[in-house]
Design a protein around this motif. Structure first.
Motif, PDB file in Angstrom:
ATOM      1  N   LEU A 186       1.245  -1.532  -0.081  1.00 26.67           N
ATOM      2  CA  LEU A 186       0.171   0.053  -0.298  1.00 26.67           C
ATOM      3  C   LEU A 186       0.453   1.787   0.063  1.00 26.67           C
ATOM      4  O   LEU A 186       2.136   1.384   0.620  1.00 26.67           O
ATOM      5  CB  LEU A 186      -0.838  -0.198   0.841  1.00 26.67           C
ATOM      6  CG  LEU A 186      -1.620   1.225   1.660  1.00 26.67           C
ATOM      7  CD1 LEU A 186      -2.566   1.517   0.631  1.00 26.67           C
ATOM      8  CD2 LEU A 186      -1.880   1.019   2.790  1.00 26.67           C
ATOM      9  N   VAL A 187       0.554   2.116  -0.811  1.00 21.39           N
ATOM     10  CA  VAL A 187       1.700   3.666  -1.311  1.00 21.39           C
ATOM     11  C   VAL A 187       0.653   4.257  -0.377  1.00 21.39           C
ATOM     12  O   VAL A 187      -0.883   4.351  -0.376  1.00 21.39           O
ATOM     13  CB  VAL A 187       1.725   4.023  -2.546  1.00 21.39           C
ATOM     14  CG1 VAL A 187       2.377   5.728  -2.312  1.00 21.39           C
ATOM     15  CG2 VAL A 187       2.638   3.254  -3.087  1.00 21.39           C
ATOM     16  N   HIS A 188       0.992   4.579   0.664  1.00 25.36           N
ATOM     17  CA  HIS A 188       0.414   6.062   1.861  1.00 25.36           C
ATOM     18  C   HIS A 188       1.758   6.802   1.905  1.00 25.36           C
ATOM     19  O   HIS A 188       2.469   7.308   2.890  1.00 25.36           O
ATOM     20  CB  HIS A 188      -0.344   5.411   3.039  1.00 25.36           C
ATOM     21  CG  HIS A 188      -0.482   6.514   3.732  1.00 25.36           C
ATOM     22  ND1 HIS A 188      -0.577   7.182   3.961  1.00 25.36           N
ATOM     23  CD2 HIS A 188      -2.239   6.012   3.983  1.00 25.36           C
ATOM     24  CE1 HIS A 188      -1.693   7.807   5.111  1.00 25.36           C
ATOM     25  NE2 HIS A 188      -2.913   7.336   4.777  1.00 25.36           N
ATOM     26  N   GLY A 189       1.041   8.182   1.111  1.00 25.35           N
ATOM     27  CA  GLY A 189       1.943   9.261   1.671  1.00 25.35           C
ATOM     28  C   GLY A 189       2.941   8.743   0.982  1.00 25.35           C
ATOM     29  O   GLY A 189       2.811   8.536  -0.215  1.00 25.35           O
ATOM     30  N   ASN A 190       4.505   9.047   1.162  1.00 23.30           N
ATOM     31  CA  ASN A 190       5.424   8.647   1.205  1.00 23.30           C
ATOM     32  C   ASN A 190       6.434   7.490   1.113  1.00 23.30           C
ATOM     33  O   ASN A 190       7.672   7.121   1.233  1.00 23.30           O
ATOM     34  CB  ASN A 190       6.607  10.135   0.975  1.00 23.30           C
ATOM     35  CG  ASN A 190       7.366   9.789   1.994  1.00 23.30           C
ATOM     36  OD1 ASN A 190       6.520   9.623   3.115  1.00 23.30           O
ATOM     37  ND2 ASN A 190       8.188  10.846   2.641  1.00 23.30           N
ATOM     38  N   HIS A 191       5.405   6.075   1.528  1.00 21.03           N
ATOM     39  CA  HIS A 191       5.874   5.092   2.423  1.00 21.03           C
ATOM     40  C   HIS A 191       5.029   4.443   1.674  1.00 21.03           C
ATOM     41  O   HIS A 191       3.865   4.327   0.626  1.00 21.03           O
ATOM     42  CB  HIS A 191       5.050   5.537   4.122  1.00 21.03           C
ATOM     43  CG  HIS A 191       6.227   6.119   4.745  1.00 21.03           C
ATOM     44  ND1 HIS A 191       5.888   6.689   6.069  1.00 21.03           N
ATOM     45  CD2 HIS A 191       7.147   6.344   4.797  1.00 21.03           C
ATOM     46  CE1 HIS A 191       6.361   7.199   6.793  1.00 21.03           C
ATOM     47  NE2 HIS A 191       7.461   7.287   5.302  1.00 21.03           N
ATOM     48  N   LEU A 192       6.342   2.952   1.421  1.00 15.21           N
ATOM     49  CA  LEU A 192       5.582   1.734   1.430  1.00 15.21           C
ATOM     50  C   LEU A 192       5.226   0.877   1.965  1.00 15.21           C
ATOM     51  O   LEU A 192       5.956   0.519   2.770  1.00 15.21           O
ATOM     52  CB  LEU A 192       6.099   1.742  -0.321  1.00 15.21           C
ATOM     53  CG  LEU A 192       6.050   0.030  -0.226  1.00 15.21           C
ATOM     54  CD1 LEU A 192       4.381   0.184  -1.709  1.00 15.21           C
ATOM     55  CD2 LEU A 192       6.839  -0.821  -1.837  1.00 15.21           C
ATOM     56  N   ILE A 193       4.057   0.688   2.410  1.00 13.93           N
ATOM     57  CA  ILE A 193       3.538   0.146   3.568  1.00 13.93           C
ATOM     58  C   ILE A 193       3.452  -1.778   3.616  1.00 13.93           C
ATOM     59  O   ILE A 193       3.130  -2.289   2.311  1.00 13.93           O
ATOM     60  CB  ILE A 193       2.377   0.437   4.163  1.00 13.93           C
ATOM     61  CG1 ILE A 193       2.173   1.420   4.481  1.00 13.93           C
ATOM     62  CG2 ILE A 193       2.028  -0.443   5.217  1.00 13.93           C
ATOM     63  CD1 ILE A 193       2.956   2.256   5.061  1.00 13.93           C
ATOM     64  N   VAL A 194       4.455  -2.687   3.983  1.00 18.31           N
ATOM     65  CA  VAL A 194       4.216  -3.108   3.307  1.00 18.31           C
ATOM     66  C   VAL A 194       4.498  -4.522   4.336  1.00 18.31           C
ATOM     67  O   VAL A 194       4.941  -4.330   5.601  1.00 18.31           O
ATOM     68  CB  VAL A 194       5.726  -4.650   2.814  1.00 18.31           C
ATOM     69  CG1 VAL A 194       5.767  -5.677   2.449  1.00 18.31           C
ATOM     70  CG2 VAL A 194       6.108  -3.473   1.337  1.00 18.31           C
ATOM     71  N   ASN A 195       3.193  -5.920   4.258  1.00 16.57           N
ATOM     72  CA  ASN A 195       3.466  -6.922   5.445  1.00 16.57           C
ATOM     73  C   ASN A 195       4.788  -7.833   4.893  1.00 16.57           C
ATOM     74  O   ASN A 195       4.112  -8.969   4.037  1.00 16.57           O
ATOM     75  CB  ASN A 195       1.911  -7.769   5.208  1.00 16.57           C
ATOM     76  CG  ASN A 195       1.165  -8.758   6.283  1.00 16.57           C
ATOM     77  OD1 ASN A 195       0.775  -9.071   6.025  1.00 16.57           O
ATOM     78  ND2 ASN A 195       2.211  -8.623   7.377  1.00 16.57           N
TER      79      ASN A 195
END
Length: 462
Positions: A186-195
């Motif tokens: 998931l892209v949220h702002g300037n972060h790529l969130i990875v499980n």
């Protein structure tokens, strides 16, 4: 004319289907799509579950006539991914031979712009196909993909050039899990969130989208087959992760995270007690509530997130246990396919006020088809289907390749139209809708025609 069961039909046809040649040809164009209506509402589809991350589309002026005209099709390799679309770029991810392949296609013609390939040795230990499961994500000029073995790449959308890459298995000891690494980032702002789901933690990692450096890490639970979703709760942004893959003893559940630094608001344990089980249905967020569900006798539960970002359990149920489809919330009700197996799957409507099943249907019909020059009939159904809410109704893709328009309300279920797009099992990938065009993934060989797996683009413009 004899009528046979779904199981008997599949067993009979599987031994007689034609064997097609090697994958991957050029896209085959059939006809240009119709012009969009002047007042049609359209959108990109930049990530799994669409622009709103909940399988709800705002597109309008869509035809109910099925089958819709075929615009183009492309023979594909193995995998269960869906494409991401932004503007004139369609990014698709699959496996051809011993390589995972990312390619950019034109959404209206299927014309290939570039391909990026790298070697893979992944093998599914349960005999399912060996392609990627995690779908691409497009964010501005860049696209992000995670392969079945945990190779994470950031590519330029325009050229396919590598911006940065990470090896999650090597760097984090990320488990391959039961069916390979599958959660879509998931892209949220300037972060790529990875499980990531590393052994002993971290469960979730945020990478800087520009450089690929780690921004933060959080949690100790393992990987998942559900994907993180964004939320706004009590006016504040949050990331909701539904973790739960291979671990012994089984663990997992809901994490509420602050997207800026990964601080965990709460961790709600929710997981089957069965070792060979996963959480695969994405969390559904509405108002101040989070709904999660899993098969393997786990059931479903609705949480309320309180003002201080603790939670309370509003209800639990064993009557709405979604395997890998994601429930859709509409006007105080949840709709989705309950059931772990083909034979016990049913479409259900649940009242979110108390978790009560308002109605349950197992859509079935008699299908007529040709088998070796003989006309046959079989009783078929959507089985473990998937739903997309759009244009005032629902599109459903059945796991045997049927596409349906459905009218779903608290009063009941009504079929508007239906077509058999391909007699293909494992049609588990949620269709993608963008600018009035519907993209459907055929993941296995067509047992009637022998046609190989393919990505098809249909014209739904009214």
């Amino acid at each position: 004319m004899p009528t046979i069961s779904r199981r008997a039909m599949l067993q009979s046809l599987a031994g007689q289907a034609l064997f097609a040649g090697a994958v991957r040809g050029q896209p085959s164009s059939t006809a240009a799509p119709r012009p969009l209506a002047s007042d049609a509402i359209t959108h990109d589809w930049p990530s799994f579950l669409g622009p709103s991350h909940n399988a709800v589309s705002t597109e309008t002026h869509l035809t109910r006539e099925l089958p819709p005209p075929l615009v183009w099709e492309l023979e594909k390799g193995t995998g269960y991914t869906s494409p991401a679309i932004a503007g004139e770029d369609l990014v698709f991810f699959h496996r051809v031979g011993d390589q995972e392949v990312v390619e950019n296609l034109h959404p209206e013609t299927g014309e290939s712009k570039w391909q990026f390939r790298y070697a893979t040795a992944y093998r599914d230990r349960y005999g399912y196909n060996n392609g990627p499961r995690s779908s691409p994500v497009i964010d501005g000029t860049r696209t992000f993909v995670i392969g079945a073995e945990g190779r994470l790449h950031c590519l330029e959308v325009a050229s396919g050039e590598v911006v940065w890459s990470r090896d999650l298995r090597a760097e984090y000891d990320a488990r391959q899990d039961f069916f390979g690494i599958a959660s879509t980032p998931l892209v949220h702002g300037n972060h790529l969130i990875v499980n990531v789901g590393a052994s002993g933690g971290p469960c979730v990692v945020a990478f800087d989208t520009t450089t690929g450096t780690e921004a933060w890490r959080a949690g100790e639970w393992g990987p998942s087959y559900a994907s993180p979703v964004p939320a706004v709760l009590h006016g504040r942004p949050r990331i909701i992760v539904f973790a739960g893959g291979e671990s012994n003893p089984p663990n997992g559940g809901v994490l509420s995270l602050r997207p800026d630094d990964g601080t965990i608001d709460f961790a709600f344990p929710f997981r089957s007690r069965t070792y060979e089980s996963v959480n695969a249905s994405c969390p559904v967020v509405f108002d101040d509530k989070v709904f999660v569900s899993a098969s393997y006798r786990a059931g479903g539960t609705l949480l309320r997130v309180l003002q201080d970002f603790t939670y309370e359990v509003l209800w639990t149920t064993q009557e709405f246990a979604l395997h890998f489809n994601t429930a859709i919330h509409q006007d105080g009700y949840l709709y989705g396919y309950d059931g772990r197996n083909q034979g016990d799957a049913s479409l259900a409507c649940v009242d979110v006020s108390d978790g009560r099943v308002v109605w349950r249907e197992a859509p079935q019909w008699t299908e007529t088809f040709d088998q070796g020059g003989r006309e046959r009939q079989a009783i078929l159904s959507t089985a473990r289907g998937s739903l997309l809410a759009v244009d005032g109704q629902f599109l459903a893709l059945g796991e045997l390749g049927h596409l349906l328009w459905l009218d779903l309300t608290p009063d009941g279920y009504q079929q508007v139209s239906r077509a058999w797009l391909a007699a293909a099992q494992e049609s588990w990938t949620l269709p993608v809708l963008s600018r009035g065009l519907l993209y459907v993934m055929q993941n296995t060989r067509d047992i009637l025609t022998g046609a190989t797996p393919r990505l098809r683009c249909y014209d739904l413009r009214a």
